[in-house]
Scaffold this active site. Structure first.
Site, PDB file in Angstrom:
ATOM      1  CG  ASN A   9      -1.696   1.254   1.418  1.00 57.35           C
ATOM      2  OD1 ASN A   9      -1.802   2.063   0.489  1.00 57.35           O
ATOM      3  ND2 ASN A   9      -2.264   1.440   2.599  1.00 57.35           N
ATOM      4  CD1 TRP A  10       3.714   0.988  -2.753  1.00 56.71           C
ATOM      5  CD2 TRP A  10       3.755   2.095  -4.705  1.00 56.71           C
ATOM      6  NE1 TRP A  10       4.516   0.280  -3.607  1.00 56.71           N
ATOM      7  CE2 TRP A  10       4.559   0.939  -4.820  1.00 56.71           C
ATOM      8  CE3 TRP A  10       3.637   2.939  -5.805  1.00 56.71           C
ATOM      9  CZ2 TRP A  10       5.244   0.609  -5.986  1.00 56.71           C
ATOM     10  CZ3 TRP A  10       4.315   2.611  -6.968  1.00 56.71           C
ATOM     11  CH2 TRP A  10       5.114   1.465  -7.058  1.00 56.71           C
ATOM     12  CE  LYS A  11      -0.159   3.473   4.654  1.00 59.29           C
ATOM     13  NZ  LYS A  11      -0.174   3.607   6.093  1.00 59.29           N
ATOM     14  CG  HIS A  98      -5.868   2.195   5.234  1.00 57.56           C
ATOM     15  ND1 HIS A  98      -5.453   3.172   6.104  1.00 57.56           N
ATOM     16  CD2 HIS A  98      -4.835   1.321   5.113  1.00 57.56           C
ATOM     17  CE1 HIS A  98      -4.203   2.903   6.474  1.00 57.56           C
ATOM     18  NE2 HIS A  98      -3.812   1.789   5.886  1.00 57.56           N
ATOM     19  CD  GLU A 100      -2.979   5.820   6.638  1.00 62.51           C
ATOM     20  OE1 GLU A 100      -2.980   5.817   5.396  1.00 62.51           O
ATOM     21  OE2 GLU A 100      -2.051   5.328   7.315  1.00 62.51           O
ATOM     22  CD  GLU A 170      -3.620  -2.189   7.436  1.00 66.90           C
ATOM     23  OE1 GLU A 170      -2.533  -2.467   6.936  1.00 66.90           O
ATOM     24  OE2 GLU A 170      -4.211  -1.124   7.204  1.00 66.90           O
ATOM     25  N   GLY A 176       2.198   2.691  10.749  1.00 71.08           N
ATOM     26  CA  GLY A 176       3.162   3.776  10.564  1.00 71.08           C
ATOM     27  C   GLY A 176       3.845   4.219  11.853  1.00 71.08           C
ATOM     28  CB  SER A 216       4.917  -1.224  12.254  1.00 72.05           C
ATOM     29  OG  SER A 216       4.569   0.136  12.388  1.00 72.05           O
ATOM     30  N   GLY A 237       2.707  -1.040   4.342  1.00 74.00           N
ATOM     31  CA  GLY A 237       2.735   0.376   3.995  1.00 74.00           C
ATOM     32  C   GLY A 237       4.168   0.825   3.732  1.00 74.00           C
ATOM     33  N   GLY A 238       4.767   1.487   4.722  1.00 69.27           N
ATOM     34  CA  GLY A 238       6.107   2.078   4.578  1.00 69.27           C
ATOM     35  C   GLY A 238       7.133   1.141   3.956  1.00 69.27           C
TER      36      GLY A 238
HETATM   37  P1  PGA Z   1       2.618   0.577   7.701  1.00 67.02           P
HETATM   38  O1  PGA Z   1       1.173   0.765   7.042  1.00 67.02           O
HETATM   39  O2  PGA Z   1       3.142  -0.736   7.193  1.00 67.02           O
HETATM   40  O3  PGA Z   1       3.410   1.748   7.218  1.00 67.02           O
HETATM   41  O4  PGA Z   1       2.422   0.572   9.174  1.00 67.02           O
HETATM   42  C1  PGA Z   1       0.316  -0.318   6.818  1.00 67.02           C
HETATM   43  C2  PGA Z   1      -0.952   0.163   6.198  1.00 67.02           C
HETATM   44  O5  PGA Z   1      -1.374   1.279   6.538  1.00 67.02           O
HETATM   45  O6  PGA Z   1      -1.571  -0.502   5.361  1.00 67.02           O
END
Ligand code: PGA
Length: 260
Positions: A9-11, A98, A100, A170, A176, A216, A237-238
Site C-alpha cells: 500500500n503505497w499511500k 483503511h 486513514e 490493521e 506507521g 509496521s 505500507g512504509g
Molecule cells: P505501515 O502501514 O506498514 O506503514 O504501518 C500499513 C498500512 O497502513 O496498510
C-alpha cells in the site's frame, strides 16, 4: 498448504517516475523467481494504468489494486473515482476501510458497506481493513470493535459475495508507528476474525478466507507474523516503498508457506 498474499500500500507517495522506477526495481530483482505468494501493488489512482501495463510487460507477476473507491456508481461527484474507472484502468483489487480513510475522511461502517458492494458488482476484489484504536484496546473493547466493523460492513453479503473479499487486520496503533502487534496479539485477533467468519459462512469459507496483517510489518518481523496459523500474508505500507525491503517481506511469505 495455503499460499500467502503480500500487498504493498503505497499511500500518497511517489511521483510518476519514482513509481515507475520502484516497480521496475522490484521486477528486476524478482525476475525469474518462481513464487507461490501472490503480490498486489496499490499505487495512487493516477498510476494504476501505468502499473498495470508494467505488470503485463514484466516477467515478474503482480496484480494492481487501488487504495480507495467511490461509494457511488457514477455521475456528478467531483473528484471521486469509481469502481468502473479502477477496473478499466487495469486494477483487480481495491483497499476499502483503511483506518486513514475512516479517520481523516470520516468513512463509516455504513459507507464502507456501500463501497464493498460497488466493488464486488464491478468485479474488483475488496481488501477490507478492520482495526481498533489504542484506547479501544486499552479498554478491552478491541474484539467488539472488530466484530462490529465486520458485521456492519460485510456480513450482509451472501456467501458468493463474501468469498471475493480479502480481510486485513490493521491495529490502528501499529500503522506507521514502528510498533508492530506481537505475533501472539495478531494471531489472537486473526483467530477471532476467522471464528466470526466460520459462524456466519461456515468453516470451509473461514479456512479459505484470507486474513492479512498490517501495521509496521517489515523485513525483520514479517516471518514471525507469517508463521502464525491464522495470518495469511501482509498489507505493507512504509516497507513497500523500498524494493529490497518489500522483496524481503515477500521472501518471508515464501519461507512461511514452505514451513506450513
Ligand atoms: P505501515 O502501514 O506498514 O506503514 O504501518 C500499513 C498500512 O497502513 O496498510
Amino acid at each position: 498448504m495455503k499460499n500467502k498474499i503480500v500487498i504493498g500500500n503505497w499511500k500518497m507517495n511517489n511521483s510518476f517516475t519514482e513509481a515507475e522506477e520502484l516497480l521496475t526495481s522490484i521486477a528486476n530483482i524478482m525476475e525469474d523467481m518462481t513464487l507461490e505468494t501472490e503480490i498486489v501493488i496499490c499505487p495512487a489512482f493516477p498510476y494504476l494504468e501505468m502499473a498495470a501495463d508494467l505488470a503485463e510487460d514484466n516477467s515478474f507477476p503482480y496484480y494492481i489494486g487501488a487504495q480507495n473507491v467511490s461509494s457511488e456508481e457514477k455521475g456528478a461527484y467531483t473528484g471521486e473515482v469509481s469502481a468502473l474507472m479502477i477496473k478499466s484502468s487495469g486494477a483487480d483489487f481495491c483497499i476499502i476501510g483503511h483506518s486513514e480513510r475512516r479517520m481523516y475522511f470520516h468513512e463509516t461502517n455504513v459507507c464502507l458497506r456501500k463501497k464493498t458492494d460497488i466493488a464486488i458488482v464491478n468485479d474488483l476484489i475488496p481488501i477490507f481493513c478492520v482495526g481498533e484504536q489504542l484506547v479501544e484496546r486499552e479498554a478491552q473493547n478491541h474484539f467488539t470493535v472488530i466484530e462490529n466493523q465486520l458485521k456492519e460492513s460485510l456480513f450482509h453479503l451472501d456467501r458468493s459475495g463474501f468469498e471475493r473479499v480479502i480481510l486485513a487486520y490493521e491495529p490502528v496503533w501499529a500503522i506507521g508507528t514502528g510498533i508492530t502487534a506481537t505475533p501472539a496479539q495478531a494471531q489472537e485477533m486473526h483467530a477471532f476474525i476467522r471464528s466470526l467468519v466460520a459462524e456466519k459462512y461456515g468453516t470451509e469459507q473461514a479456512y479459505n478466507t484470507y486474513i492479512l496483517y498490517g501495521g509496521s510489518c517489515n523485513s525483520k518481523n514479517a516471518l514471525d507474523l507469517f508463521l502464525c496459523k491464522d495470518i495469511d500474508g501482509g498489507l505493507i505500507g512504509g516497507a513497500s516503498l523500498t524494493a529490497n525491503e518489500f522483496i524481503e517481506i515477500i521472501r518471508a511469505a515464501e519461507t512461511s508457506t514452505k514451513n506450513d
